[in-house]
Design a protein around this motif. Structure first.
Motif, PDB file in Angstrom:
ATOM      1  N   GLN A  89       0.829  -1.208   0.000  1.00 15.66           N
ATOM      2  CA  GLN A  89       0.000   0.000   0.000  1.00 15.66           C
ATOM      3  C   GLN A  89       0.864   1.260   0.000  1.00 15.66           C
ATOM      4  OE1 GLN A  89      -2.824  -0.388   3.222  1.00 15.66           O
ATOM      5  NE2 GLN A  89      -4.144  -1.710   2.003  1.00 15.66           N
TER       6      GLN A  89
ATOM      7  N   TYR B 104      -1.050   6.437  -8.571  1.00 16.55           N
ATOM      8  CA  TYR B 104      -2.470   6.679  -8.295  1.00 16.55           C
ATOM      9  C   TYR B 104      -3.039   7.450  -9.471  1.00 16.55           C
ATOM     10  CZ  TYR B 104      -1.960   5.286  -3.410  1.00 16.55           C
ATOM     11  OH  TYR B 104      -1.745   4.567  -2.262  1.00 16.55           O
TER      12      TYR B 104
ATOM     13  N   GLU C 173      -6.741  -3.357  -4.181  1.00 18.67           N
ATOM     14  CA  GLU C 173      -5.592  -2.452  -4.242  1.00 18.67           C
ATOM     15  C   GLU C 173      -5.576  -1.633  -5.530  1.00 18.67           C
ATOM     16  OE1 GLU C 173      -3.727  -1.311  -2.175  1.00 18.67           O
ATOM     17  OE2 GLU C 173      -1.940  -0.554  -3.178  1.00 18.67           O
TER      18      GLU C 173
ATOM     19  N   ARG D  72      -8.261   0.896  -5.220  1.00 19.30           N
ATOM     20  CA  ARG D  72      -7.851   1.915  -4.250  1.00 19.30           C
ATOM     21  C   ARG D  72      -6.953   2.956  -4.903  1.00 19.30           C
ATOM     22  NH1 ARG D  72      -3.964   3.217  -0.519  1.00 19.30           N
ATOM     23  NH2 ARG D  72      -2.493   1.764  -1.440  1.00 19.30           N
ATOM     24  N   ARG D  73      -6.186   2.510  -5.897  1.00 14.20           N
ATOM     25  CA  ARG D  73      -5.280   3.428  -6.590  1.00 14.20           C
ATOM     26  C   ARG D  73      -5.982   4.184  -7.728  1.00 14.20           C
ATOM     27  NH1 ARG D  73       0.448   2.631  -5.596  1.00 14.20           N
ATOM     28  NH2 ARG D  73       0.685   1.155  -3.873  1.00 14.20           N
TER      29      ARG D  73
END
Ligand code: ZN
Length: 306
Positions: free
Chosen positions: A84, A91, A217, A220-221
């Motif tokens: 993370q 991102y 993940e 999330r990015r």
């Protein structure tokens, strides 16, 4: 005379004995009744405690000492944090919301660019349709990547190496690969890739152990990933162009937006050959063609039932 008589002494002895016996009885009674009170109190208390389930007092055990994490636990925690925290610039800005579409075809070409890419681009141009290329960046020609963008199509990430055993070894391994692909696409095109297709689809035999973590993940990015709902099945060896056309058309019925899986690797000559017919047929069915961007609501595979 009574005093001093034998009767008097008899009565005196009897009286004395009566007093002594009386004192003795009182003493015994006092002791016994004291014992009884204690006994009764205990018995009654125990019975009452039992009847009303009053927990008897027991000292609490000492709190356990803080456990030193085992090496395995510590390593897991560090690894979990690691991915993370890795690649802090990897991102992308999410679109915020998806824009509803109807009867739209998203032609998607995986595994390119290759010697087939210029041919595909020519066909797309001739039919005035846009498509999406989920590219592999290892050894890719930056000029071809740029040409895809310059001609108005979309590029998504399909990983750098496409090596299932490596990219799906861990979330960290996938991010290493994703980062490499992202950088190469951005360098070649000056366009930030925000969409991706997982090799083998988002849930496959190689990522069974990590797919939930991996998908979480990637989302999330800020990336949006796309599976497909129509397949050319052009990975089958020796497939003819007519089979490719048939596979697509037979897979369309009942679907509103189509995410068509095709491949842009150098041996997919029959996919290229089938393309004009697929485009023409779908246009006749009332579909419009578009490229994917992150405002397009994705089609994704459902998580398998536990
Ligand atoms: Zn692929």
């Amino acid at each position: 005379m009574y005093l001093g008589s034998v009767r008097f002494f008899k009565h005196l002895i009897n009286l004395t004995m009566a007093i002594v016996i009386g004192i003795a009885v009182m003493g015994i009674y006092t002791i016994v009744s004291q014992l009884d009170v204690n006994f009764f109190a205990k018995t009654a208390g125990a019975a009452a405690a039992e009847e009303f389930s009053i927990p008897s007092y027991e000292p609490l055990p000492d709190p356990p000492e803080e456990e030193t994490p085992s090496e395995v636990t510590a390593a897991f925690k560090i690894t979990e944090m690691d991915y993370q925290l890795s690649y802090p610039k990897l991102y992308v800005e999410p679109a915020g919301q998806f824009i509803p579409r109807n009867k739209t075809v998203y032609l998607t070409f995986d595994d390119g660019p290759s010697a087939r890419t210029p041919e595909i681009l020519e066909i797309l141009k001739a039919h005035d349709v846009k498509a999406t290329f989920f590219v592999l960046t290892k050894g890719s020609d930056p000029e071809l990547l740029k040409r895809i963008i310059d001609e108005g199509h979309a590029i998504g990430i399909h990983t750098h190496t496409h090596k299932y055993g490596e990219i799906y070894a861990s979330v960290e391994a996938f991010l290493d690969d994703l980062h490499a692909a992202y950088e190469i696409i951005y360098q070649a095109t000056s366009v930030q890739p925000t969409i991706l297709r997982f090799p083998g689809g988002s849930i496959n035999a190689y990522n069974r152990g990590i797919y939930q973590e991996l998908i979480a993940e990637v989302l999330r990015r800020g990336f949006v990933y796309y599976d497909w709902n129509v397949s050319t099945t052009d990975t089958v060896s020796n497939i003819t162009s007519q089979d490719v056309v048939r596979n697509v058309i037979s897979d369309v019925e009942g679907k509103n937006n189509l995410f068509i899986l095709a491949h842009d690797s150098s041996n997919k000559k029959n996919t290229v050959k089938a393309l004009p017919e697929i485009i023409t047929a779908l246009k006749e069915m009332g579909y419009v063609f578009d490229k994917i961007d992150n405002t397009v609501e994705p089609v994704v595979f459902a998580y398998p039932q536990p």
